[in-house]
Scaffold this motif. Structure first.
Motif, PDB file in Angstrom:
ATOM      1  N   PRO A 280      29.478  37.435  30.887  1.00 10.45           N
ATOM      2  CA  PRO A 280      30.126  37.331  29.569  1.00 10.45           C
ATOM      3  C   PRO A 280      30.902  38.578  29.184  1.00 10.45           C
ATOM      4  O   PRO A 280      31.764  38.518  28.314  1.00 10.45           O
ATOM      5  N   LEU A 281      30.584  39.705  29.837  1.00  7.13           N
ATOM      6  CA  LEU A 281      31.262  40.951  29.457  1.00  7.13           C
ATOM      7  C   LEU A 281      32.458  41.258  30.365  1.00  7.13           C
ATOM      8  O   LEU A 281      33.137  42.259  30.171  1.00  7.13           O
ATOM      9  N   VAL A 282      32.695  40.404  31.345  1.00 11.00           N
ATOM     10  CA  VAL A 282      33.825  40.626  32.262  1.00 11.00           C
ATOM     11  C   VAL A 282      34.991  39.731  31.834  1.00 11.00           C
ATOM     12  O   VAL A 282      34.828  38.513  31.749  1.00 11.00           O
ATOM     13  N   PRO A 283      36.177  40.309  31.570  1.00 12.35           N
ATOM     14  CA  PRO A 283      37.311  39.450  31.204  1.00 12.35           C
ATOM     15  C   PRO A 283      37.679  38.500  32.356  1.00 12.35           C
ATOM     16  O   PRO A 283      37.695  38.908  33.516  1.00 12.35           O
ATOM     17  N   HIS A 284      37.942  37.265  32.003  1.00 10.41           N
ATOM     18  CA  HIS A 284      38.150  36.216  33.001  1.00 10.41           C
ATOM     19  C   HIS A 284      39.284  36.580  33.974  1.00 10.41           C
ATOM     20  O   HIS A 284      39.134  36.464  35.193  1.00 10.41           O
ATOM     21  N   TYR A 285      40.427  37.031  33.416  1.00 10.07           N
ATOM     22  CA  TYR A 285      41.569  37.292  34.299  1.00 10.07           C
ATOM     23  C   TYR A 285      41.246  38.432  35.260  1.00 10.07           C
ATOM     24  O   TYR A 285      41.593  38.372  36.446  1.00 10.07           O
ATOM     25  N   ARG A 286      40.571  39.460  34.751  1.00  8.64           N
ATOM     26  CA  ARG A 286      40.242  40.591  35.630  1.00  8.64           C
ATOM     27  C   ARG A 286      39.331  40.137  36.767  1.00  8.64           C
ATOM     28  O   ARG A 286      39.470  40.543  37.907  1.00  8.64           O
ATOM     29  N   ASN A 287      38.442  39.227  36.441  1.00  9.18           N
ATOM     30  CA  ASN A 287      37.504  38.699  37.438  1.00  9.18           C
ATOM     31  C   ASN A 287      38.231  37.967  38.573  1.00  9.18           C
ATOM     32  O   ASN A 287      37.725  37.872  39.694  1.00  9.18           O
ATOM     33  N   MET A 288      39.436  37.467  38.291  1.00 10.37           N
ATOM     34  CA  MET A 288      40.168  36.686  39.296  1.00 10.37           C
ATOM     35  C   MET A 288      40.580  37.545  40.487  1.00 10.37           C
ATOM     36  O   MET A 288      40.836  37.022  41.574  1.00 10.37           O
ATOM     37  N   ALA A 289      40.662  38.872  40.291  1.00 13.59           N
ATOM     38  CA  ALA A 289      41.079  39.760  41.383  1.00 13.59           C
ATOM     39  C   ALA A 289      40.091  39.681  42.546  1.00 13.59           C
ATOM     40  O   ALA A 289      40.437  39.980  43.689  1.00 13.59           O
ATOM     41  N   ALA A 290      38.852  39.248  42.272  1.00 14.16           N
ATOM     42  CA  ALA A 290      37.853  39.122  43.336  1.00 14.16           C
ATOM     43  C   ALA A 290      38.136  37.913  44.223  1.00 14.16           C
ATOM     44  O   ALA A 290      37.552  37.774  45.303  1.00 14.16           O
ATOM     45  N   TYR A 291      39.031  37.030  43.772  1.00  9.74           N
ATOM     46  CA  TYR A 291      39.244  35.781  44.503  1.00  9.74           C
ATOM     47  C   TYR A 291      40.684  35.576  44.985  1.00  9.74           C
ATOM     48  O   TYR A 291      40.914  34.965  46.010  1.00  9.74           O
ATOM     49  N   PHE A 292      41.654  36.045  44.186  1.00 10.26           N
ATOM     50  CA  PHE A 292      43.069  35.809  44.523  1.00 10.26           C
ATOM     51  C   PHE A 292      43.890  37.063  44.246  1.00 10.26           C
ATOM     52  O   PHE A 292      43.564  37.827  43.333  1.00 10.26           O
ATOM     53  N   ASP A 293      44.999  37.227  45.008  1.00  9.94           N
ATOM     54  CA  ASP A 293      45.976  38.283  44.709  1.00  9.94           C
ATOM     55  C   ASP A 293      47.174  37.712  43.961  1.00  9.94           C
ATOM     56  O   ASP A 293      47.758  38.356  43.107  1.00  9.94           O
ATOM     57  N   GLU A 294      47.517  36.502  44.311  1.00 11.71           N
ATOM     58  CA  GLU A 294      48.749  35.878  43.830  1.00 11.71           C
ATOM     59  C   GLU A 294      48.617  35.502  42.335  1.00 11.71           C
ATOM     60  O   GLU A 294      47.723  34.716  41.946  1.00 11.71           O
ATOM     61  N   PRO A 295      49.500  36.053  41.477  1.00 12.20           N
ATOM     62  CA  PRO A 295      49.404  35.773  40.036  1.00 12.20           C
ATOM     63  C   PRO A 295      49.439  34.277  39.702  1.00 12.20           C
ATOM     64  O   PRO A 295      48.781  33.842  38.766  1.00 12.20           O
ATOM     65  N   ARG A 296      50.199  33.502  40.495  1.00 14.38           N
ATOM     66  CA  ARG A 296      50.268  32.067  40.184  1.00 14.38           C
ATOM     67  C   ARG A 296      48.888  31.412  40.316  1.00 14.38           C
ATOM     68  O   ARG A 296      48.531  30.520  39.557  1.00 14.38           O
TER      69      ARG A 296
END
Ligand SMILES: Cc1cc2nc3c(=O)[nH]c(=O)nc-3n(C[C@H](O)[C@H](O)[C@H](O)COP(=O)(O)OP(=O)(O)OC[C@H]3O[C@@H](n4cnc5c(N)ncnc54)[C@H](O)[C@@H]3O)c2cc1C
Length: 495
Positions: free
Chosen positions: A166-182
């Motif tokens: 709950p304390l991790v912003p969702h978008y920041r968390n995406m860096a663990a899974y994808f590089d591509e902004p789309r």
């Protein structure tokens, strides 16, 4: 023996559902609704043979509907005639590239890998996290009633701070899974349903893209309003009475109790308990005596609003998918503009719904029914938003985006247009700030921290619906109804 009487203010999803729960337990329930029909935000209108779902268009979280209909002694599957929508969404990016989110893993793999080599593996890991978040959130947060602070803030819930992120912003968390902004935007845009930007939403909300692919996005026979019709059948069979075109002007209270309601014409109705399904901040601001709470609620965070276009079109656009989302490259700037500046972004992300792809009877033969939805900031009570200009710019944005799909002649084929701005949402359903999803789901507005289902002072006044626990959305309104009904039954047993 006389049965206890309850007045429900508002025939939204939560209002109809709680009325049915209480009537089934022997209470005498009357629902008072200001509009001429039930459904609240889940509304519908028909014009020249074109049918429009003017609010929700996405039937998500089917397991919640099934459980909540079962709690009302009914079957969602049997009553709603559901068909699965797969691909769920067609995403279109600014450069014209596309991604069809589908549960067909072979197709999804090919598409993801073509956008970012190796990303399918990242997707599988993200999906697994979404699954964990979904299970935990349903078991430990959404389906639970937090009547005391200790039920929320306790040692058993402490591990959730790690496991639900709950304390991790969702978008920041995406860096663990994808590089591509789309791809980061493809699996976070759903946060807007919670009234949040992915840059501030908790990573917990990975549960939304998870449930959309794992459990599906569905479409009820005849459109989303079928849900309202089914709930009305249950309510009427349970003995609930409805009074439409009756606006509650205020709730009649004494020191510690609500005694009844006073209608706009001055008519007074008494009851043993009152349930307010009208938007909770509106109730505090308009229907109850001033006690400081209304001012506190005004300072809370509200979800964005939308400008909606409803078009009857004399041509059918067969290539358009049921749910098309145009996601802007300047994803972060888009959310800042909507949430911080309460404005319409220069190049807004937006959504187009074509229900005739799912049910041809939504438009006359050979014609189309199209809905364009453009997220915008909610009403700024102190500002000077020019809604005419914003609406016109939003309309042009829809046309411009459709051109990416080769649809360049829509304007010439529109037979009629109906449009709603945040002013319409406020007027039609008494939504504070015209905020379509009510109070948003920041950490400080979740669980026990969200306004509770019972008034702290008037102990026989309960709340149900989007701005209470567990929050916004149609299935969650059903959960809210069951939880509030249980509390009322525990505290005010049938005499
Ligand atoms: C544009 C839009 C798109 C959405 N998309 C989706 C989606 O795709 N999927 C999804 O699950 N959810 C979606 N939602 C959210 C969903 O519609 C709501 O969360 C849900 O319907 C809210 O139900 P509720 O029980 O809070 O009642 P509401 O819909 O808020 O109903 C409250 C009722 O109270 C009545 N009322 C208000 N004041 C008074 C008064 N003084 N006297 C008498 N009656 C009064 C109102 O007229 C209304 O009928 C969307 C909402 C909007 C607006």
């Amino acid at each position: 023996m006389k049965s206890a009487s309850v007045i429900v203010i508002g025939a939204g999803i939560g209002g109809i559902a709680i009325a049915s729960h209480l009537a089934k337990r022997g209470m005498h329930v009357t629902v008072v609704e200001k509009n001429d029909r039930p459904g609240g935000r889940c509304d519908r209108f028909t014009r020249d043979g074109h049918q429009f779902d003017s609010g929700p268009t996405l039937f998500v979280m089917p397991l919640l509907y099934e459980a909540e209909f079962a709690a009302l002694g009914a079957s969602a599957r049997e009553m709603l005639g559901l068909q699965r929508v797969d691909p769920t969404y067609h995403l279109v990016f600014d450069d014209g590239s596309q991604l069809a989110l589908t549960s067909d893993m072979k197709s999804l793999r090919e598409q993801l890998e073509s956008i970012e080599p190796g990303s399918f593996h990242g997707f599988l890991r993200y999906f697994e996290e979404g699954h964990r978040h979904y299970q935990l959130a349903m078991d430990r947060l959404v389906g639970r009633d937090f009547r005391t602070a200790s039920q929320f803030f306790n040692l058993a819930n402490l591990p959730l701070l790690i496991r639900l992120k709950p304390l991790v912003p969702h978008y920041r968390n995406m860096a663990a899974y994808f590089d591509e902004p789309r791809l980061k935007s493809a699996f976070t845009f759903q946060d807007v349903y919670m009234g949040l930007s992915p840059f501030e939403a908790p990573a917990t909300f990975s549960m939304m893209p998870y449930t959309e692919l794992a459990h599906g996005v569905w479409y009820p026979q005849g459109g989303m309003y079928r849900v309202v019709e089914a709930l009305m059948e249950i309510a009427r069979q349970s003995g609930v009475e409805f009074a439409f075109d009756e606006e509650v002007e205020h709730i009649d209270v004494n020191e510690a109790h609500a005694r009844g309601v006073v209608l706009a014409g001055g008519h007074r109705i008494t009851a043993d308990a009152i349930v307010a399904n009208a938007d909770l901040p509106y109730v505090y601001q308009n229907l109850l005596p001033e006690d400081g709470m209304a001012a506190q609620l005004a300072r809370k965070r509200y979800s964005c609003s939308v400008v909606s276009f409803f078009w009857g079109v004399d041509k059918r656009y067969e290539t358009l998918s049921p749910h098309t989302l145009f996601l802007a490259d300047d994803y972060r700037q888009n959310f800042q503009s909507i949430i911080r500046d309460l404005a319409l972004p220069d190049n807004p992300s937006l959504y187009v719904h074509a229900p005739t792809r799912l049910d041809p009877s939504m438009a006359p033969p050979g014609e189309d029914t199209l809905i364009g939805i453009v997220p915008v900031g909610h009403l700024d009570e102190n500002g000077d938003q020019d809604w005419r200009a914003i609406r016109d710019r939003a309309r042009q944005s829809v046309f411009k985006r459709l051109a990416l799909l080769g649809i360049t002649d829509l304007e010439a084929h529109i037979k009629f247009e109906v449009n709603y701005t945040p002013l319409s949402w406020r007027k039609r359903y008494n939504l504070v700030k015209g905020s379509t999803h009510g109070l948003c789901h920041t950490l400080t507005q979740l669980g026990y921290l969200r306004p509770r289902n019972r008034h702290p002072r008037y102990h026989n006044l309960y709340f149900v619906g989007a701005s209470t626990h567990p929050g916004t959305g149609m299935p969650t309104a059903l959960v809210s109804a069951r939880l509030a009904a249980q509390r009322l039954l525990d505290e005010l047993p049938t005499s």
